[in-house]
Design a protein around this motif. Structure first.
Motif, PDB file in Angstrom:
ATOM      1  N   VAL A  43      -7.522   4.055  -4.579  1.00 47.66           N
ATOM      2  CA  VAL A  43      -6.707   2.958  -5.103  1.00 47.66           C
ATOM      3  C   VAL A  43      -6.387   1.937  -4.015  1.00 47.66           C
ATOM      4  O   VAL A  43      -6.439   0.728  -4.243  1.00 47.66           O
ATOM      5  CB  VAL A  43      -5.392   3.514  -5.700  1.00 47.66           C
ATOM      6  CG1 VAL A  43      -4.532   2.367  -6.232  1.00 47.66           C
ATOM      7  CG2 VAL A  43      -5.685   4.500  -6.819  1.00 47.66           C
ATOM      8  N   ALA A  44      -6.065   2.422  -2.816  1.00 51.05           N
ATOM      9  CA  ALA A  44      -5.507   1.553  -1.770  1.00 51.05           C
ATOM     10  C   ALA A  44      -6.545   1.051  -0.774  1.00 51.05           C
ATOM     11  O   ALA A  44      -6.162   0.436   0.234  1.00 51.05           O
ATOM     12  CB  ALA A  44      -4.387   2.303  -1.036  1.00 51.05           C
ATOM     13  N   TRP A  45      -7.837   1.277  -1.029  1.00 47.84           N
ATOM     14  CA  TRP A  45      -8.841   0.858  -0.039  1.00 47.84           C
ATOM     15  C   TRP A  45      -8.833  -0.640   0.277  1.00 47.84           C
ATOM     16  O   TRP A  45      -9.119  -1.026   1.422  1.00 47.84           O
ATOM     17  CB  TRP A  45     -10.243   1.309  -0.476  1.00 47.84           C
ATOM     18  CG  TRP A  45     -10.771   0.674  -1.734  1.00 47.84           C
ATOM     19  CD1 TRP A  45     -10.706   1.164  -2.983  1.00 47.84           C
ATOM     20  CD2 TRP A  45     -11.465  -0.571  -1.828  1.00 47.84           C
ATOM     21  NE1 TRP A  45     -11.291   0.316  -3.873  1.00 47.84           N
ATOM     22  CE2 TRP A  45     -11.773  -0.760  -3.191  1.00 47.84           C
ATOM     23  CE3 TRP A  45     -11.847  -1.545  -0.914  1.00 47.84           C
ATOM     24  CZ2 TRP A  45     -12.440  -1.886  -3.648  1.00 47.84           C
ATOM     25  CZ3 TRP A  45     -12.521  -2.681  -1.362  1.00 47.84           C
ATOM     26  CH2 TRP A  45     -12.815  -2.839  -2.718  1.00 47.84           C
ATOM     27  N   PRO A  46      -8.505  -1.544  -0.680  1.00 50.10           N
ATOM     28  CA  PRO A  46      -8.460  -2.962  -0.288  1.00 50.10           C
ATOM     29  C   PRO A  46      -7.416  -3.243   0.795  1.00 50.10           C
ATOM     30  O   PRO A  46      -7.656  -4.054   1.702  1.00 50.10           O
ATOM     31  CB  PRO A  46      -8.099  -3.673  -1.603  1.00 50.10           C
ATOM     32  CG  PRO A  46      -8.547  -2.742  -2.681  1.00 50.10           C
ATOM     33  CD  PRO A  46      -8.285  -1.385  -2.134  1.00 50.10           C
ATOM     34  N   TYR A  47      -6.269  -2.571   0.717  1.00 52.30           N
ATOM     35  CA  TYR A  47      -5.232  -2.759   1.735  1.00 52.30           C
ATOM     36  C   TYR A  47      -5.685  -2.172   3.074  1.00 52.30           C
ATOM     37  O   TYR A  47      -5.361  -2.711   4.140  1.00 52.30           O
ATOM     38  CB  TYR A  47      -3.930  -2.091   1.287  1.00 52.30           C
ATOM     39  CG  TYR A  47      -3.456  -2.536  -0.068  1.00 52.30           C
ATOM     40  CD1 TYR A  47      -2.781  -3.742  -0.231  1.00 52.30           C
ATOM     41  CD2 TYR A  47      -3.690  -1.758  -1.199  1.00 52.30           C
ATOM     42  CE1 TYR A  47      -2.348  -4.156  -1.483  1.00 52.30           C
ATOM     43  CE2 TYR A  47      -3.263  -2.157  -2.453  1.00 52.30           C
ATOM     44  CZ  TYR A  47      -2.598  -3.356  -2.592  1.00 52.30           C
ATOM     45  OH  TYR A  47      -2.170  -3.762  -3.831  1.00 52.30           O
ATOM     46  N   ALA A  48      -6.435  -1.047   3.001  1.00 49.69           N
ATOM     47  CA  ALA A  48      -6.956  -0.446   4.233  1.00 49.69           C
ATOM     48  C   ALA A  48      -7.906  -1.406   4.944  1.00 49.69           C
ATOM     49  O   ALA A  48      -7.883  -1.529   6.180  1.00 49.69           O
ATOM     50  CB  ALA A  48      -7.672   0.872   3.906  1.00 49.69           C
ATOM     51  N   LEU A  49      -8.722  -2.127   4.171  1.00 51.83           N
ATOM     52  CA  LEU A  49      -9.632  -3.113   4.762  1.00 51.83           C
ATOM     53  C   LEU A  49      -8.850  -4.235   5.438  1.00 51.83           C
ATOM     54  O   LEU A  49      -9.223  -4.691   6.528  1.00 51.83           O
ATOM     55  CB  LEU A  49     -10.562  -3.689   3.689  1.00 51.83           C
ATOM     56  CG  LEU A  49     -11.639  -2.750   3.123  1.00 51.83           C
ATOM     57  CD1 LEU A  49     -12.470  -3.480   2.083  1.00 51.83           C
ATOM     58  CD2 LEU A  49     -12.520  -2.216   4.239  1.00 51.83           C
ATOM     59  N   VAL A  50      -7.776  -4.673   4.794  1.00 52.90           N
ATOM     60  CA  VAL A  50      -6.928  -5.714   5.398  1.00 52.90           C
ATOM     61  C   VAL A  50      -6.318  -5.199   6.701  1.00 52.90           C
ATOM     62  O   VAL A  50      -6.284  -5.910   7.717  1.00 52.90           O
ATOM     63  CB  VAL A  50      -5.812  -6.150   4.427  1.00 52.90           C
ATOM     64  CG1 VAL A  50      -4.867  -7.155   5.110  1.00 52.90           C
ATOM     65  CG2 VAL A  50      -6.406  -6.774   3.170  1.00 52.90           C
ATOM     66  N   GLY A  51      -5.847  -3.946   6.688  1.00 51.71           N
ATOM     67  CA  GLY A  51      -5.272  -3.364   7.887  1.00 51.71           C
ATOM     68  C   GLY A  51      -6.276  -3.258   9.017  1.00 51.71           C
ATOM     69  O   GLY A  51      -5.960  -3.576  10.175  1.00 51.71           O
ATOM     70  N   ALA A 108       0.834  -1.208   0.000  1.00 48.42           N
ATOM     71  CA  ALA A 108       0.000   0.000   0.000  1.00 48.42           C
ATOM     72  C   ALA A 108       0.864   1.252   0.000  1.00 48.42           C
ATOM     73  O   ALA A 108       0.545   2.243  -0.680  1.00 48.42           O
ATOM     74  CB  ALA A 108      -0.924  -0.008   1.222  1.00 48.42           C
ATOM     75  N   ALA A 109       1.970   1.199   0.737  1.00 51.98           N
ATOM     76  CA  ALA A 109       2.859   2.362   0.838  1.00 51.98           C
ATOM     77  C   ALA A 109       3.495   2.706  -0.504  1.00 51.98           C
ATOM     78  O   ALA A 109       3.769   3.876  -0.781  1.00 51.98           O
ATOM     79  CB  ALA A 109       3.942   2.110   1.883  1.00 51.98           C
TER      80      ALA A 109
END
Length: 474
Positions: A254-262, A195-196
């Motif tokens: 763009v990065a919302w899937p990674y935010a959900l994982v976090g 994500a970063a």
């Protein structure tokens, strides 16, 4: 992929798998029973094979990803071949799962090299293929292909996650990131790194646009500012970017899937009251800053054929001459970190089956001043590590270093297995080395693999209070 390159890569994959199978057969014949951490992993996987998903060994500290994948692979094979008896989910069959992951790692490394070095000059076919083969035989990773450990599968899913990030398949990447966390909880750091990289890319674009308008070409983000004024500008830009609603919105789109994982991981930590499942007494977090120095030294050794050269050493000496106060400050900080933040895990001092035990005993325990005398080599190793990233943007480099610190510093135990993923990430992002250097790297890895596997098989020993055969390993 060109046809010739495809044939070459297929041949190397087949040869690699054949040799690995022969080594696997020899290791399994010599060590038929579960060894070291396998005494926990194998029985747990066998319970899953029997459908006992509600039984859990409290000594296991990782989530059940390895066992779930093992059952998912073995059960269809057993049904198709009508296998019965002890061979089903035996130690050997469970270990074989990691050989399959080894093949997958080889292919993923190759794809990552193709994607990351897309803009480099042509005629890189042999270098890409040899790089992939060499990295797939990285000694610390390759050794655990022959035992039932989580390392091969954990590495596979992290590499797959990052590959999907590079291809822009962020939903698939986040899902694969969840799989990687099921193998090892600390993999959440490398999911965050994926994500970063998206955030770093947006920051690079914004910086470039702003400074193109100002016609300030010398302030490209690929150049790390070595002055306080330059550092101040970067810091102010970062704060402005991270507090801008428009920029945050662009990143989240763009990065919302990674935010959900976090978020899911934070919920898990809250419900579990910590990251570790099972036995927590031997996995306590601390600020063990010298772990970063150990990793730099580890990386210098294994990348020696491809990263070190006369010109780089000369540049380091020139940097020392030009910026003596900076390096004096770094030395002082390093001295303080080694003095106040060195932690030694009880396993490191007690378990003489692991190579780090002998590194610590033969080197660090010779004299209490040794750890301070190693600071100059640490600084050179760190400088060599950072110099390899000079072609990468500043924001990408900062993201990687932040994840590297998060992955290494909290670990109290010096365990080379924890360095596998950060080292592969480091090596993958280096410019493609020349063919002679790649051959040197492959020969180094092969020599270390031959030595470690031979020592594991042939140099057995016994503890005074036990009749069990003990073996040396990473």
């Amino acid at each position: 992929m060109e046809k010739f390159e495809g044939y070459m890569f297929t041949a190397l994959c087949s040869t690699n798998f054949l040799i690995s199978c022969l080594l696997f057969s020899r290791v399994t014949r010599e060590q038929r029973e579960p060894y070291m951490d396998e005494i926990f992993h194998v029985p747990q996987a066998q319970k899953y094979c029997q459908g006992k998903f509600n039984e859990w060994d409290p000594m296991i500290t990782t989530l059940p990803g390895l066992y779930l994948v093992s059952v998912g692979v073995i059960k269809p094979v057993v049904w198709l071949t009508e296998l019965t008896g002890e061979v089903v989910c035996s130690t050997a069959m469970l270990r074989f799962i990691n050989l399959l992951f080894n093949c997958g790692n080889l292919y993923l490394i190759y794809l990552l090299l193709c994607k990351l070095h897309l803009r480099e000059k042509t005629r890189t076919t042999s270098r890409r293929v040899l790089s992939a083969l060499s990295l797939s035989t990285f000694p610390v990773l390759y050794f655990f292909n022959f035992l039932y450990y989580t390392d091969a599968g954990s590495t596979f899913f992290i590499l797959f996650t990052y590959l999907m990030t590079l291809y822009g398949c962020h939903k698939a990447s986040a899902l694969l990131g969840v799989c990687s966390v099921l193998f090892r909880q600390t993999n959440i750091i490398w999911v965050a790194f994926c994500a970063a990289t998206l955030v770093a890319g947006k920051m690079d674009d914004t910086w470039r646009v702003e400074h193109t308008k100002k016609r300030d070409e010398k302030s490209a983000p690929s150049q790390i500012p070595l002055s306080f004024s330059g550092a101040k500008r970067i810091l102010l830009f970062t704060l402005e970017f991270l507090t801008s609603p428009n920029h945050i919105k662009a990143v989240l789109l763009v990065a919302w899937p990674y935010a959900l994982v976090g978020i899911g991981f934070l919920v898990f930590v809250a419900l579990n009251d910590g990251i570790v499942v099972g036995d927590r007494t031997s996995h306590e977090a601390c600020l063990n800053f010298p772990q970063l120095f150990y990793f730099f030294s580890f990386s210098l050794f294994f990348s020696l054929p491809v990263s070190l050269c006369y010109h780089r050493v000369l540049r380091f000496l020139q940097a020392l001459k030009k910026q003596p106060l900076f390096f004096l400050l770094v030395t002082g900080i390093s001295f303080l970190l080694v003095w106040k933040f060195t932690f030694v895990h009880k396993y490191l001092l007690a378990d003489n089956r692991h190579f780090p035990f002998y590194v610590w005993k033969k080197l660090f325990q010779r004299h209490e001043l040794v750890r301070f005398l190693l600071i100059p080599p640490y600084i050179f190793a760190g400088w060599n590590f950072l110099d390899s990233f000079k072609s990468r943007s500043l924001f990408w480099s900062v993201a990687f270093l932040a994840c590297l610190v998060a992955a290494t510093v909290p670990q109290k135990l010096l365990e080379f297995r924890y360095f596998i993923v950060p080292y592969l990430m480091y090596r993958l992002h280096m410019p493609l080395p020349s063919l002679p250097r790649l051959i040197g790297e492959f020969l180094l890895y092969t020599a270390v693999n031959v030595a470690t596997i031979y020592i594991f098989i042939a140099k057995t020993f016994h503890w005074p209070d036990s009749t069990a055969t003990q073996r040396f390993m990473w």
